[in-house]
Design a protein around this motif. Structure first.
Motif, PDB file in Angstrom:
ATOM      1  N   ALA A 148     -30.888 -74.382  30.301  1.00  0.00           N
ATOM      2  CA  ALA A 148     -30.869 -74.340  31.764  1.00  0.00           C
ATOM      3  C   ALA A 148     -29.500 -73.872  32.273  1.00  0.00           C
ATOM      4  CB  ALA A 148     -31.209 -75.710  32.341  1.00  0.00           C
ATOM      5  N   ASP A 149     -28.433 -74.150  31.512  1.00  0.00           N
ATOM      6  CA  ASP A 149     -27.079 -73.763  31.903  1.00  0.00           C
ATOM      7  C   ASP A 149     -26.709 -72.339  31.485  1.00  0.00           C
ATOM      8  OD1 ASP A 149     -26.694 -76.274  32.992  1.00  0.00           O
ATOM      9  OD2 ASP A 149     -25.616 -77.056  31.251  1.00  0.00           O
ATOM     10  N   TRP A 150     -27.590 -71.671  30.735  1.00  0.00           N
ATOM     11  CA  TRP A 150     -27.265 -70.341  30.204  1.00  0.00           C
ATOM     12  C   TRP A 150     -26.929 -69.337  31.314  1.00  0.00           C
ATOM     13  CZ3 TRP A 150     -25.496 -68.081  26.103  1.00  0.00           C
ATOM     14  CH2 TRP A 150     -25.584 -66.694  25.988  1.00  0.00           C
ATOM     15  N   GLN A 151     -27.717 -69.296  32.377  1.00  0.00           N
ATOM     16  CA  GLN A 151     -27.474 -68.301  33.426  1.00  0.00           C
ATOM     17  C   GLN A 151     -26.135 -68.535  34.127  1.00  0.00           C
ATOM     18  OE1 GLN A 151     -29.348 -65.439  33.951  1.00  0.00           O
ATOM     19  NE2 GLN A 151     -27.473 -64.935  35.047  1.00  0.00           N
ATOM     20  N   ALA A 152     -25.763 -69.773  34.354  1.00  0.00           N
ATOM     21  CA  ALA A 152     -24.463 -70.061  34.968  1.00  0.00           C
ATOM     22  C   ALA A 152     -23.331 -69.589  34.049  1.00  0.00           C
ATOM     23  CB  ALA A 152     -24.328 -71.554  35.264  1.00  0.00           C
ATOM     24  N   PHE A 153     -23.486 -69.782  32.741  1.00  0.00           N
ATOM     25  CA  PHE A 153     -22.505 -69.286  31.778  1.00  0.00           C
ATOM     26  C   PHE A 153     -22.448 -67.760  31.818  1.00  0.00           C
ATOM     27  CE2 PHE A 153     -21.752 -67.777  27.362  1.00  0.00           C
ATOM     28  CZ  PHE A 153     -20.423 -68.153  27.237  1.00  0.00           C
ATOM     29  N   ALA A 154     -23.613 -67.125  31.838  1.00  0.00           N
ATOM     30  CA  ALA A 154     -23.670 -65.658  31.907  1.00  0.00           C
ATOM     31  C   ALA A 154     -22.959 -65.143  33.157  1.00  0.00           C
ATOM     32  CB  ALA A 154     -25.123 -65.187  31.884  1.00  0.00           C
ATOM     33  N   ASP A 155     -23.168 -65.815  34.266  1.00  0.00           N
ATOM     34  CA  ASP A 155     -22.537 -65.404  35.525  1.00  0.00           C
ATOM     35  C   ASP A 155     -21.013 -65.548  35.479  1.00  0.00           C
ATOM     36  OD1 ASP A 155     -25.060 -64.848  36.517  1.00  0.00           O
ATOM     37  OD2 ASP A 155     -25.190 -66.688  37.711  1.00  0.00           O
ATOM     38  N   LYS A 156     -20.507 -66.466  34.654  1.00  0.00           N
ATOM     39  CA  LYS A 156     -19.060 -66.644  34.517  1.00  0.00           C
ATOM     40  C   LYS A 156     -18.459 -65.652  33.518  1.00  0.00           C
ATOM     41  CE  LYS A 156     -17.221 -70.753  34.080  1.00  0.00           C
ATOM     42  NZ  LYS A 156     -16.972 -72.159  33.688  1.00  0.00           N
ATOM     43  N   ILE A 157     -19.205 -65.330  32.453  1.00  0.00           N
ATOM     44  CA  ILE A 157     -18.607 -64.530  31.382  1.00  0.00           C
ATOM     45  C   ILE A 157     -18.775 -63.024  31.589  1.00  0.00           C
ATOM     46  CG2 ILE A 157     -20.513 -64.444  29.707  1.00  0.00           C
ATOM     47  CD1 ILE A 157     -18.204 -65.364  27.652  1.00  0.00           C
ATOM     48  N   PRO A 198     -12.762 -80.353  28.145  1.00  0.00           N
ATOM     49  CA  PRO A 198     -13.042 -80.878  29.483  1.00  0.00           C
ATOM     50  C   PRO A 198     -14.513 -80.724  29.858  1.00  0.00           C
ATOM     51  CG  PRO A 198     -11.683 -78.897  29.605  1.00  0.00           C
ATOM     52  CD  PRO A 198     -11.825 -79.246  28.161  1.00  0.00           C
ATOM     53  N   GLU A 199     -15.164 -79.691  29.313  1.00  0.00           N
ATOM     54  CA  GLU A 199     -16.595 -79.485  29.542  1.00  0.00           C
ATOM     55  C   GLU A 199     -17.264 -79.203  28.211  1.00  0.00           C
ATOM     56  OE1 GLU A 199     -18.085 -76.936  32.584  1.00  0.00           O
ATOM     57  OE2 GLU A 199     -16.281 -77.173  33.789  1.00  0.00           O
ATOM     58  N   GLU A 200     -18.414 -79.786  28.012  1.00  0.00           N
ATOM     59  CA  GLU A 200     -19.222 -79.467  26.844  1.00  0.00           C
ATOM     60  C   GLU A 200     -20.222 -78.390  27.246  1.00  0.00           C
ATOM     61  OE1 GLU A 200     -20.530 -83.657  26.150  1.00  0.00           O
ATOM     62  OE2 GLU A 200     -19.820 -83.240  24.119  1.00  0.00           O
ATOM     63  N   GLY A 201     -20.687 -77.645  26.273  1.00  0.00           N
ATOM     64  CA  GLY A 201     -21.694 -76.618  26.545  1.00  0.00           C
ATOM     65  C   GLY A 201     -21.250 -75.264  26.035  1.00  0.00           C
ATOM     66  N   TRP A 202     -21.763 -74.202  26.665  1.00  0.00           N
ATOM     67  CA  TRP A 202     -21.439 -72.842  26.265  1.00  0.00           C
ATOM     68  C   TRP A 202     -19.954 -72.595  26.477  1.00  0.00           C
ATOM     69  CZ3 TRP A 202     -25.208 -71.197  23.514  1.00  0.00           C
ATOM     70  CH2 TRP A 202     -26.524 -71.518  23.836  1.00  0.00           C
ATOM     71  N   GLN A 224     -36.155 -67.018  19.194  1.00  0.00           N
ATOM     72  CA  GLN A 224     -36.104 -66.174  20.383  1.00  0.00           C
ATOM     73  C   GLN A 224     -34.643 -65.978  20.763  1.00  0.00           C
ATOM     74  OE1 GLN A 224     -38.731 -64.755  22.110  1.00  0.00           O
ATOM     75  NE2 GLN A 224     -39.999 -65.498  20.428  1.00  0.00           N
ATOM     76  N   PRO A 225     -34.142 -64.735  20.745  1.00  0.00           N
ATOM     77  CA  PRO A 225     -32.729 -64.544  21.062  1.00  0.00           C
ATOM     78  C   PRO A 225     -32.407 -64.892  22.514  1.00  0.00           C
ATOM     79  CG  PRO A 225     -33.851 -62.429  20.884  1.00  0.00           C
ATOM     80  CD  PRO A 225     -34.843 -63.485  20.480  1.00  0.00           C
ATOM     81  N   LEU A 226     -31.160 -65.258  22.736  1.00  0.00           N
ATOM     82  CA  LEU A 226     -30.659 -65.431  24.101  1.00  0.00           C
ATOM     83  C   LEU A 226     -30.452 -64.042  24.686  1.00  0.00           C
ATOM     84  CD1 LEU A 226     -27.934 -68.104  23.298  1.00  0.00           C
ATOM     85  CD2 LEU A 226     -30.063 -68.509  24.554  1.00  0.00           C
ATOM     86  N   LEU A 227     -30.648 -63.896  25.982  1.00  0.00           N
ATOM     87  CA  LEU A 227     -30.487 -62.597  26.634  1.00  0.00           C
ATOM     88  C   LEU A 227     -29.277 -62.636  27.554  1.00  0.00           C
ATOM     89  CD1 LEU A 227     -34.224 -61.915  27.540  1.00  0.00           C
ATOM     90  CD2 LEU A 227     -32.965 -61.188  25.494  1.00  0.00           C
ATOM     91  N   LEU A 228     -28.482 -61.567  27.486  1.00  0.00           N
ATOM     92  CA  LEU A 228     -27.317 -61.430  28.350  1.00  0.00           C
ATOM     93  C   LEU A 228     -27.086 -59.937  28.571  1.00  0.00           C
ATOM     94  CD1 LEU A 228     -24.876 -62.860  29.762  1.00  0.00           C
ATOM     95  CD2 LEU A 228     -23.583 -62.251  27.728  1.00  0.00           C
ATOM     96  N   GLY A 229     -27.350 -59.470  29.787  1.00  0.00           N
ATOM     97  CA  GLY A 229     -27.186 -58.048  30.067  1.00  0.00           C
ATOM     98  C   GLY A 229     -27.982 -57.232  29.075  1.00  0.00           C
ATOM     99  N   GLN A 230     -27.299 -56.302  28.409  1.00  0.00           N
ATOM    100  CA  GLN A 230     -27.943 -55.405  27.439  1.00  0.00           C
ATOM    101  C   GLN A 230     -28.201 -56.060  26.092  1.00  0.00           C
ATOM    102  OE1 GLN A 230     -24.659 -52.708  27.440  1.00  0.00           O
ATOM    103  NE2 GLN A 230     -23.748 -53.552  25.598  1.00  0.00           N
ATOM    104  N   TRP A 231     -27.656 -57.246  25.872  1.00  0.00           N
ATOM    105  CA  TRP A 231     -27.663 -57.838  24.546  1.00  0.00           C
ATOM    106  C   TRP A 231     -28.764 -58.869  24.343  1.00  0.00           C
ATOM    107  CZ3 TRP A 231     -22.235 -58.342  26.460  1.00  0.00           C
ATOM    108  CH2 TRP A 231     -21.447 -57.263  26.054  1.00  0.00           C
ATOM    109  N   GLN A 232     -29.302 -58.851  23.117  1.00  0.00           N
ATOM    110  CA  GLN A 232     -30.138 -59.932  22.611  1.00  0.00           C
ATOM    111  C   GLN A 232     -29.279 -60.646  21.578  1.00  0.00           C
ATOM    112  OE1 GLN A 232     -34.004 -58.829  21.221  1.00  0.00           O
ATOM    113  NE2 GLN A 232     -34.446 -57.591  23.025  1.00  0.00           N
ATOM    114  N   ILE A 233     -28.980 -61.908  21.834  1.00  0.00           N
ATOM    115  CA  ILE A 233     -28.035 -62.656  21.007  1.00  0.00           C
ATOM    116  C   ILE A 233     -28.829 -63.507  20.014  1.00  0.00           C
ATOM    117  CG2 ILE A 233     -26.106 -64.279  21.046  1.00  0.00           C
ATOM    118  CD1 ILE A 233     -25.764 -63.395  24.065  1.00  0.00           C
ATOM    119  N   PRO A 234     -28.760 -63.160  18.717  1.00  0.00           N
ATOM    120  CA  PRO A 234     -29.646 -63.796  17.738  1.00  0.00           C
ATOM    121  C   PRO A 234     -29.203 -65.168  17.239  1.00  0.00           C
ATOM    122  CG  PRO A 234     -28.312 -62.130  16.654  1.00  0.00           C
ATOM    123  CD  PRO A 234     -27.985 -62.060  18.124  1.00  0.00           C
TER     124      PRO A 234
END
Length: 188
Positions: free
Chosen positions: A12-21, A103-107, A80-90
């Motif tokens: 659920a947090d993946w998109q927020a991480f994508a938006d930051k990175i 200070p934060e756990e997660g991605w 199922q790979p994670l998706l980020l822009g052009q990439w499929q992350i295996p």
């Protein structure tokens, strides 16, 4: 996210991480690199790492469980790979906690591959300057982006995999010459 509870929370947090990175990747011009081989997590407790290990085992395969810098690091190849822009992350990297508290756990970071056979961090930096000219100022220490060079290695790894890490805004992008799956294959 302060306390990581589950794989479903991570997803659920993946998109927020994508938006930051993605802005960091674009600022450095790293979107030109063709492969994002894995995303990495940070957890602060063995219990959280064990729970995630069990949950990831249900949606992927643990392809490596190695001791690096004195702590277990798992690599999970996802069904199922994670998706980020052009990439499929295996793959996902799940390090068990060491003596550092996050200070934060997660991605926490992504790792990109520049497959030109660099044997050292200096050689990798020169290749990046050529392929991704927007990295020049950061490589020269002239931006607010933090740069760290390292050469992490597991006990049985046979490939040199120098790494340049670019950190800003609470996220990190690492670049290295070999994919994590190639490194794991070199251990066999």
């Amino acid at each position: 996210m302060q306390n990581l509870q589950s794989l479903s929370q991570l997803l659920a947090d993946w998109q927020a991480f994508a938006d930051k990175i993605m802005p960091l990747i674009e600022r450095l011009g790293l979107e030109r690199l063709g492969e994002c081989d894995h995303a990495a997590l940070r957890v602060n407790s063995v219990a959280a790492a064990e729970k995630l290990k069990a949950e990831f085992a249900q949606c992927g395969e643990i392809i490596s469980e190695n001791i690096i810098n004195g702590r277990p690091i798992l690599i999970i190849r996802l069904q199922q790979p994670l998706l980020l822009g052009q990439w499929q992350i295996p793959c996902v990297e799940l390090p068990f906690p060491g003596d550092k508290h996050y200070p934060e756990e997660g991605w926490e970071h992504l790792e990109l591959v520049l497959p030109r056979g660099a044997q050292s961090c200096d050689e990798l930096a020169e290749q990046l300057r050529t392929l991704c000219p927007r990295t020049q100022a950061t490589l020269d220490g002239d931006t607010d982006i933090k740069l760290k060079a390292s050469s992490p290695k597991g006990e049985a790894e046979r490939l040199a995999n120098p790494t340049l890490a670019f950190k800003a805004g609470g996220v990190c992008v690492k670049v290295h010459p070999h994919s994590i799956q190639a490194i794991i294959a070199s251990e066999q």
